[in-house]
Structure formats: structure tokens, C-alpha cells
Design an enzyme around this catalytic site. Structure first.
Site, PDB file in Angstrom:
ATOM      1  N   GLY A 203      -2.064  -8.998   2.961  1.00 37.27           N
ATOM      2  CA  GLY A 203      -2.729  -7.787   2.514  1.00 37.27           C
ATOM      3  C   GLY A 203      -4.044  -8.122   1.844  1.00 37.27           C
ATOM      4  CB  CYS A 204      -7.167  -6.171   1.399  1.00 34.94           C
ATOM      5  SG  CYS A 204      -6.494  -4.584   0.857  1.00 34.94           S
ATOM      6  CG  PHE A 205      -5.343  -4.860  -3.435  1.00 39.54           C
ATOM      7  CD1 PHE A 205      -6.531  -4.824  -4.160  1.00 39.54           C
ATOM      8  CD2 PHE A 205      -4.872  -3.662  -2.894  1.00 39.54           C
ATOM      9  CE1 PHE A 205      -7.230  -3.638  -4.340  1.00 39.54           C
ATOM     10  CE2 PHE A 205      -5.568  -2.477  -3.060  1.00 39.54           C
ATOM     11  CZ  PHE A 205      -6.745  -2.453  -3.784  1.00 39.54           C
TER      12      PHE A 205
ATOM     13  CB  THR B 209      -6.426 -12.024   0.585  1.00 38.34           C
ATOM     14  OG1 THR B 209      -5.588 -11.842   1.738  1.00 38.34           O
ATOM     15  CG2 THR B 209      -7.440 -13.122   0.851  1.00 38.34           C
TER      16      THR B 209
END
Lengths: 343, 343, 343, 343
Positions: free
Chosen positions: A150-152, A154
């Protein structure tokens, strides 16, 4: 030369996969699917990609697993959708990189609790890797399925992993993240209505965001961690700035901290350590870099680390291609190494 | 492989030259000058370019013409400064691409009137080309000095050139442009103070902008034109949207117009014609494209054309590299062909 | 003390009417309608208005013309909807201020052509005024129905009216306007999706915007005018900046121009003349002012005038209250005179 | 009717004092000082305030304490400057409201340590109040000098005061704040250069911001607290969103929390409790409200509270006028009660 297909090519991560793969010297894009836009040229939906030869003649096709036999398939599908398509692709023996949350959790119970749905596509007997190369490169190399982070997670995991690994901080980790609006996807909602975003900044899913257990389970693999996470929506298109508030449990100074991070990430082509502590979103815009800064400790023993990523690149499509490079033995930075679009 | 140097490497156009040249397969960056930052690593001033091997060991050097002997020199210097350095470089026999306004005017009188200063570096006996490849490719090929066009002129000229050439419109052309703030450069001023720009849009130099005669003299080379130009500052970092209001003097419909433009620009790799009329700044962000749209005629015979460019790429550094490619016989799109950073 | 009702109270103009009427010393807000939110407190939908006594106990009611008998009714309804409700209110003898386009045109044919629908609520035998006080104050005083002007027409007409009246310019007037996103209303669409607006500026309805004939017919009442209008969407929440490009047909200099404007608007409490030419959106933000600047003439005889308004205040709800003040004999500035929210 | 003067009237807080006092029914603005702009009309520097009768004839005067004898003097001067002027005004027997940090600390040592300068204007024998009415109303009533709180402290203290007072949370309090750029003042710097702010969000003074000890000493007056504070600069003009991360030490649920806050702030006209937890910056824009939300507790016992204020109003000039109202026995909300400028 390998061939690649994209399931779900009309959204932002689909668009970024196309933008980035167009620059990759060893990848041909074969199929790009879209139920809704099947038959249209992809440059009709992504006009910013017009004029690039590699993409000019591509058309969206309806999803048809029988037809797809590329070397690698990117699933840029939402959670819930991936669990339906990924098993079919895996069964065909294809290598798959899934950008949804569906295959990120070893513990299906955690997934089902936080995502609020039954996982109907559990896969057994195949190699699945959590696609954060900085922590799991060895597993990615020979995985058949890579669950792209997921973006967060990472940005958050990379910001504090060295601290957790070296057992420098207390268990409690507070992650206060600020994200651009592109993370919400291509479809307009009340949340993404310009007058509702502009000149504002708002916390959302204050204690209930699904990326919380993802961050925590990854940190727990390398040390002690109890993660409290709160994301904020900022009037920005791209980027995630993560501020991690932790508490040191042993004496450490700034220089030692920086040294520790430099060592931890010394062979990582996409992690840049900022000794002056100052990372920015524009500095990583359009790139696959994760910049790490902060490195400050206050009177109360609070240690602040920060990181910045482009949520659509290192936080999604760029990292997916980095994973592909690893899976296929290409140089890891291929097609991904360029400076941030700053200003 | 050729070598390139950059005079004035700390500003936005200098940064973009570095960002783009890092991706060019046939160019080595040799010298990058800065009086103020001499001795520092260029990634200290441009941290968004860290992690790119080609740039990592470069340091700014003080300006020293004796030392510079690259195959090509980019002058990313302000007007007034270029006229001092360019003649020295030319005398050394180097090929020069100047991004300032100093060498754009065949008629020095016009330059001196609009720029309000004496031109002390007039060059005679060498081949100078106005570096808009779409109109002057043949002259660029064997020019020793290329005067890279201004940002507004690039978008404005390309938006209306076919109309002027084909004698379709009246002489009066009104150019109403909207520019991002990066065009104002890297130095903070009252004009660029965030609270003065944000949530506002303001016309400036309403009838006196120096790009006015540049647009006009280029259009006059191909037809009749009297240009009235007004720029506006918009709360955007990158990009220029140009709205050209013209009046048709012969019957023409939308389809004919589009056909005319497609023909005029049929071999141009960096001009994209939008038949639906809808161009955007994000569609060209970070790219060397000029997107052209509009194609509407109203009850009063007013014909509206629009164009969008990234002011730092097609409007400056990207076009400079396009010119370099032409001058050195490289494929014109080398190092410059990628999709817009959208969203 | 008078009573006021608002038909359609959940949108942006409804919210602004409430915000402004809360400060009006002589107005009680009686009914605020909303089909969808009937029964809810208005501060539930407009939480920014919480804590204001006058509004705290108000609830939305369903539309019921029988129940509405306020001294004045504001219709903050879209075009097409107003023509259904206004005649009923008029028949009850109420004074009505309609914020839609439905009653702005004397010539129904023009309305039906540009709005693309049949006008089913034409009113005859009652006094209707076009509610631009600077041009029609005398008619507003004893009108039963005031058609509140469109946002673009308010800024455009005020910017050039003195020129048209004094016959200084040629007939052709080009209006190039830049508007904030709140003009698109409260409902999210692809057009208002943050990533589609941010870092961009785009022309829309380039030659076909419905405000075109409204501007033209008003200017024609005072002189010769053929209006060509193009609006642009800018990444701003509130405000319209209008740039009017005209051509002088008699000699006039800047000082004379300013003098002319000062004279024309000398008794207008909401028109501010900026002699330095520099108007801004933040300067009028939240206010009922129309600021006028520009006053420049170029080599080609092009005369540029500019104006700025807050589209939700002088361009809608503020002007509606100004009209109410006039209709009821209150001081015209009552509840409306405060400085711009700058920065 | 009382008279008021403003020392330092050209900055943003000076401008806001003027904007707000123009609406106050019982205050005449007498002197407004500016060394640099002395002799100019105040509407020359604050053109957004043109057209307001009360302000139209005011001119900036040079600072001359002998001439100033208003009932109240607002010092909108930076820290360091206030300590020079305030003692002179106090000696004249005037009531003073100082917007700088100079008189906020009871412990001069803390001030000198965090502000890094010697306090040369220490006042003894007069009544000084910390001007946060919600905590110190009784002291403000008869203070001669009110030290108006800092912008971050206003939002942060109000967000957590009830928790500290009721001894619900552990000592460690993490304040992660996001501020608009107007807090940086009217002068352009590299930090406020539009391309450096736009599309970015950056932490600054990560552990060293001067508002840290101000927040802590106020919370310590009512309970146990050790404050760790980190501000972030966001691409917004006005507003501060504060996210407070705390840890509960006794069982409490959301309903009890909300009840507690409602009780604590029950008589406060400018504190609005949002039971749904969702506060926004646009909701308080231009107003003196502090909106409080959050009210969520996660698996780890982390309790998140949030608050939003307009940094120039409740965070500066509005609160100063609120203090003035209290000092002079006016109704506390006079001139300050209006809805947020939303959208």
C-alpha cells in the site's frame, strides 16, 4: 524482451504503469483491460500518453483471462476484485503483481477484519511475496505472486524500519501521514470535490485505516511495534509525507541515527537519506524514490522520522515495476531512474 | 557521445536541463557553472536529482570560458547576462543554445526598445537560428547559435501559425495567456509569495510584456499579424495555457480547421492536435509536447485556438535539448519522449 | 424587520445567503427549503454556520409554497427549476429574487435558444428587473421579481459598461474570464475532481457559454456591442477575474479612462476603481465588491479592462441581498460592507 | 465607544485587526503605525479594505508613543520589538494587547532560552494575563496587559485541555500541526516562494519550535503534560489543523469524551464541538471559532483529538479583539460572530 498486461487500465495506477512501461527498454505492453472502455484506444482515456509510439496503437480490451498470456500481469484492480482475477492468472502459470490489498496479509483473519469482506480467493502452494524490495528482495526474486505494498505502508515502513530492527525505540509508533488526492482514485466523490479539498487539510479514518495492520505486521517481522496510524488528506495531487513520532529507549544522537540509516539502506537505489532532515514531495514527484529525513530527538525522547514518496510511483506503479525488474532479473532501476519533477 | 555544459545551473531551467540530460543516451554533462554555488555538488542545490549516477559527482564551477570546451553549451542565463558570455563561447567555436531573449531578435532595435537595455554583444557573420523547430528546423541544423524561444512565444506561435500562414484570419490577434509561477524563476519576490498567488489569478504587464514583439515578428515571417498579448499569473507551478482570440476572414469550419492543423504539424513529434479541443496543463507536465486545441468559431467570427506547454520543458529546457538533437544529427526526440505527469 | 425565505438552501449560493443574512440587522430568515434534507438542521448541512444564534434553530423544510409567506423569497434554484416555482410565489404576491437564469431575458427566444429548453413559466404583467443595481437601480426599487445576474455577466458588464455607454470602443468585445470552481456548484463531477482541476487551467464552453447573450443584451441596452465570451476554470475556490479585450475607436488616454470610470461609478458603494490597474480575487473574497482595473491601451489600440468579484457574493448571493436592500428601502450596503478576506 | 490603536499595521495580523475592527460597533480606530509606510493611506497597503468608511481616511503614522493615548493599543509587532514598545505604553497607563510572544511566559528564563534573546522589557507590578479566554477569562477582565496566545498554542491547548484537566491521558502529548502560509507573515522568503510550497507539505523546526514551551506551560497549569510538538507547512493560505496524539490512562469511550468536552466548553461562544469528529479549515475561515473534533481511540489506547482555527483570527487578531471585548466589558462576541467562509 518480455510482455506485460494490465488488468484495470483506466485508473491512476493503470495510467502510471503505462507511462512508466513506455520507457522500459525490455517490456512490451500486450493487453490492457477495461470493462467500460473496451475497444477504445488507451490514449483516448489517457490523452497525456499520446505521441508515445509504444502505446499509440493499444486499445482497451474486455477482461478475458483466456486471452492473457503475458510474461507478467499487473492487477491494478481494487481490493475485492483482485481476489477474483488473480487466482485465474496464477492457475495459468503467469507471474502476477497485484496492486490491491488482497494478497498482502499472511494472516487472512486480519485482512478480513480490516477490509470487512470474506477473502474468496485464498491461494495456497504458491510463492507469494510482499513486494517491498528493501525488506523482501530475496522473496520477490522467485515469487509467482507479488503483493505490491500500500502507499502509506511503503512510506511508513521505510521511515522506521531501521529503528525497529535495531531495537532503538519503544513499541509505540505514531504515524501521522499527509497524502495527496490522487490516492483516492480517478472517480469524483464529495471527498475529492475541489472546493472540499482546496484550502483545507483533514484527517480521515483517524484510527481505522486499513493500512494500519499492514504497517504493523511488516514492522513486527523485524522487531517490536504497535502502530497507531492517522492519515490526512492534503490539497495536493501527488505524494505522501509521513511523520513518524517514536520514543527512543536508548541513548542515540543524530549522527549515529543517520549512520544507522545509511548503513541499513546502503545498497538501495531508491532510498535517499537526507542528512539535513528535509524531504519534500516535489523532490520525489514522478519518481520511484523514497526520501528519508527527520532525524531529530526532542527533550522528551521523542524521535521524529519523515519520509516522502510519490504515492502513484514508489507507492504503487513504480514499485510494481521495480518488483517486475527483480522477478525477471533485469537491473532493478531499469525504466525507473530519473529525477523528481521539481518545481 | 557529445559533451555539454550549462552556464547558470542553479535556476529552474538549469535544473531541468540537468534532469533531462541525465536521460539522454548520447550526452555527457561536463561543466555546470554557478558563481554563487561554485564548489558545491549540484545535488546539494538540486536535491531532487540525487541518486542519478550521471549527475552525482558533478560540482558547480565558477564561470571560466577558458575551461569550457564542450561540444554544446547551454546558456541558462538571464537576458543581459547572455550577451556577455555568448560571444566568448562563439569565438571559441563552440555551439551555443541560449535560453535568454538576447539573440532572439533579428532587429536589435526592437530588442533594445522592449528590453530597455543596450545590446553590447551583437554577433555578426555567424549562423543564428530562432530555435522553434516547427518553423525553423532547417536553420537550426547548421546554426552555430540557437536562440531558444521564450515560453509564451512557443505556445502562442504554435497555436496560431497555421492560421497566419494560410491567411485565414484578420491581422489582429489577441493572446491571453495563463502561466504557472515557475516562469518567474527561483528567487522569491512579493509576486511569488504564496499568499499573494494562491487563490488568485492576476494579469501583469498587461500591454507591455517583452514576449509581445517576439510572437509578432515570428508570425510576420509567415503572414500578416498584429499581436496584442496579455499574460496572467495563475496559482500553478508549471505550465502555460494560451487562449488565442482571432477573427476569421474567410469561411472555414471546424473540420477544415483541424485538417489544416494536422497537415501543418503532420511531421512534428512534439505537437499533438486535440480534435475535441481540450488541452490541459497536466497532460503536458514534465514533457516537451505542445498540445493544441480550441478549434471553435462563434457567431461573431471569432476563432479561438488554445495551446498548452510545460513552460520549463517545451517552453525552455526541453526545447533547448530538442534543438541540440537537431544540431547534432540525433533523433529529434531523443531523451525527450515520455508521457505527461498526469494527474 | 422583514422575513425572508430561501428556496434551495443546501447549495453554495443558499449557504452564502444564510451566512450573509445572519449579519443583516433587519432580516429574519423564516423558511429554508430542501427536498433532500427536509427535517435536518441547516447547520447539519452547513456546519460552518454553527454557533450563529439567528441560524441555530432553523431546519430545512420541504418546498411548500402554501406555507411560504415571507416578505421576500430568494430562489437559489437552478434554471429550469425556478420557472416552476417563481410564478407560484409571484401569484401569492410575494417579492421574489431569483438567482437562476430563467428570468434574466426580456427576449424568451434568446433564453430558449441558449438554455436549450422551453420556458414554461413566462410571467406577464408584473414588474421584473434585471438585478444589476449599477445599471438598473430604479427598476429594482419597485420590481416584484428581480432576476439576479449571472456571475460572469456581473463582472463582465461592470468592466466595460462605461466604454460602451460612452461609445469609445468598437463593437467587438472579447471577454476572457477565469473562474473558481465553486461556480460549478456543490455536486462533485469529473470536472470538479481535485486532480482534474489542480495544477491546471482550462477553457470550457469556449464559444457556447449561456452567459454570452446575457452580457451582450445588457451592453446593447447602453450602446453597441457584439460579445465574444470564453470562460476558463482555474484551481481556485472563489472568484472571477475578467479580462476584457476591446479596441478603442477614439483617442483616449489612461487618465481620461480612469476619470470616466470614476464618474460612471461615483455613487456606487460596491464598485472600487483601481487606478494602478491591479485588481485581485483575494481583495474581494467574501465581499460584495466589484473591483475594476486594467486601463491599458497597447500599440494596436487594444484597450484592456479587468474586473474581479467573488462569484458567490457580488456574483450571486451578495448581489441578491443588495437587491433586497434596494427593494425594501434599506440602506443598500446593509449587512454587506466588510473588507476582503485577504490573504 | 472606545478608541484603539495598532502598532505595526502593515502585516497580516495588522490587516486583520483593521478588517475586524471595522465591523465593531463600539471601537474607533485612532492610530495605526508603520515606520515604512508612514503618511500613506492604510487602504494603499491594504487595498482589500477600500470602500469601508471607518477606515478610508486613516493614514499610517510613524511610531510615536507620546501621541498614542487610545483606550486600547494592539501591538502587532514581532517578538523582540514588543518588549521595547509595550513598557512605554504600559507606563502611560494604557491597556495593551500584545500579539507577540514577549509577554506570554511567566518564566522569563524559558522565554529567553527558546526565543534566543535577552528580555529587556520585563514588567513588574502590573496585571498581565495570558489571553486565552477559555482558560483565563477572569484574569483578562482586569489585566492591563494581555499577552495574546500564539497561533499553534491556541489550537493545541484547546484541543487537549479537557483531557489534561480531567487527568484522562498520560503525560506525553504529541502535537502534529499543519499550518497555512500566512503564519509566516507578509514578507517573501525562500520558504514562502510559491513553487516551494505548492504541491508539497513539509515539517519544519521539527523539535525546536518556540510554541512548544508555550503549549506545555499552559497545560501544566491544569494538569500533567509533556508536550512534543511538530509543525508542518501546508499549501494553504489560512488555517491551522492540529492533530493531537495522546494515550488514555483510564477507560473512556467516545460518548463520554464528547460529553466531557461539551461540558468543559459549554459557555464558550467560540468553541464548537463536532461530535462526528470532522473539523475543517474552511469551516472556520475568517472566523474566531475553534472547532474541535477527533474523539477516537484506537487499539493501542491512542486517543486522537483535532482542532481547526483560522491562524489570523482565533490564532491572532480575532482573539485579540475577543480579549478587548472582555477587558472593556463588551459582549464577548461583538464584531466577531459570523460563519466561516466556506467554500
Amino acid at each position: 524482451m518480455i510482455t506485460a498486461s494490465i488488468i484495470g487500465g483506466t485508473g491512476y495506477t493503470g495510467g502510471e504503469l503505462l507511462r512508466l512501461l513506455a520507457n522500459h527498454p525490455y517490456v512490451d505492453v500486450e493487453y490492457v483491460t477495461s470493462r467500460k472502455e473496451a475497444g477504445k484506444k488507451i490514449t483516448k482515456i489517457h490523452p497525456h500518453l499520446r505521441g508515445i509510439k509504444k502505446l499509440e496503437n493499444l486499445e482497451f480490451m474486455d477482461v478475458d483471462v483466456d486471452k492473457i498470456d503475458s510474461d507478467v500481469v499487473f492487477c491494478a484492480t481494487p481490493h475485492g476484485a483482485s481476489m477474483k482475477i488473480v487466482p485465474q492468472l496464477i492457475e495459468k502459470g503467469l507471474k502476477v503483481i497485484d496492486l490491491s490489498g488482497d494478497y498482502r496479509f499472511e494472516n487472512i483473519g486480519v485482512y478480513e477484519e480490516w477490509y470487512g469482506l470474506k477473502h474468496t480467493g485464498v491461494l495456497e502452494g504458491i510463492k507469494i511475496a510482499y513486494g517491498l524490495p528493501e525488506l523482501h528482495r530475496d522473496e520477490i526474486i522467485d515469487a509467482q505472486l507479488v503483493a505490491n505494498p500500500g502507499c502509506f505502508p511503503t512510506g511508513a515502513i521505510l521511515a522506521v524500519a531501521p529503528l525497529v530492527k535495531e531495537n532503538i525505540i519503544e513499541e509505540r509508533i505514531i504515524i501521522d501521514s499527509k497524502t495527496g488526492v490522487s490516492g483516492a482514485g480517478v472517480n469524483p466523490t464529495e471527498t475529492t470535490h475541489f472546493p472540499n479539498v482546496n484550502e483545507d487539510i483533514t484527517p480521515y479514518k483517524i484510527t481505522t485505516h486499513r493500512h494500519t495492520p499492514e504497517i504493523e505486521k511488516e514492522l513486527k517481522k523485524i522487531g517490536n511495534a504497535r502502530v497507531s496510524f492517522t492519515p490526512h488528506l492534503a490539497p495536493i495531487t501527488r505524494g505522501i509525507l509521513t511523520t513518524a513520532h517514536t520514543f527512543v529507549k536508548k541513548e542515540i544522537n543524530k549522527e549515529e541515527l543517520i549512520k544507522l540509516y545509511k548503513k541499513f539502506y546502503k545498497d538501495e537505489p531508491f532510498v535517499r537519506i537526507f542528512e539535513d532532515g528535509k524531504v519534500s514531495l516535489t523532490g520525489v514527484r514522478g519518481t520511484n524514490f523514497c526520501d528519508i529525513g527527520g532525524f531529530e530527538i526532542d527533550r522528551n525522547g521523542r524521535l521524529v522520522m519523515t519520509s516522502s514518496i510519490d504515492n502513484l510511483v514508489k507507492g504503487a506503479s513504480g514499485q510494481a515495476i521495480q518488483n517486475m525488474n527483480i522477478m525477471f532479473g533485469f537491473e532493478e532501476t531499469l525504466g525507473l531512474l530519473f529525477g523528481g519533477l521539481k518545481p
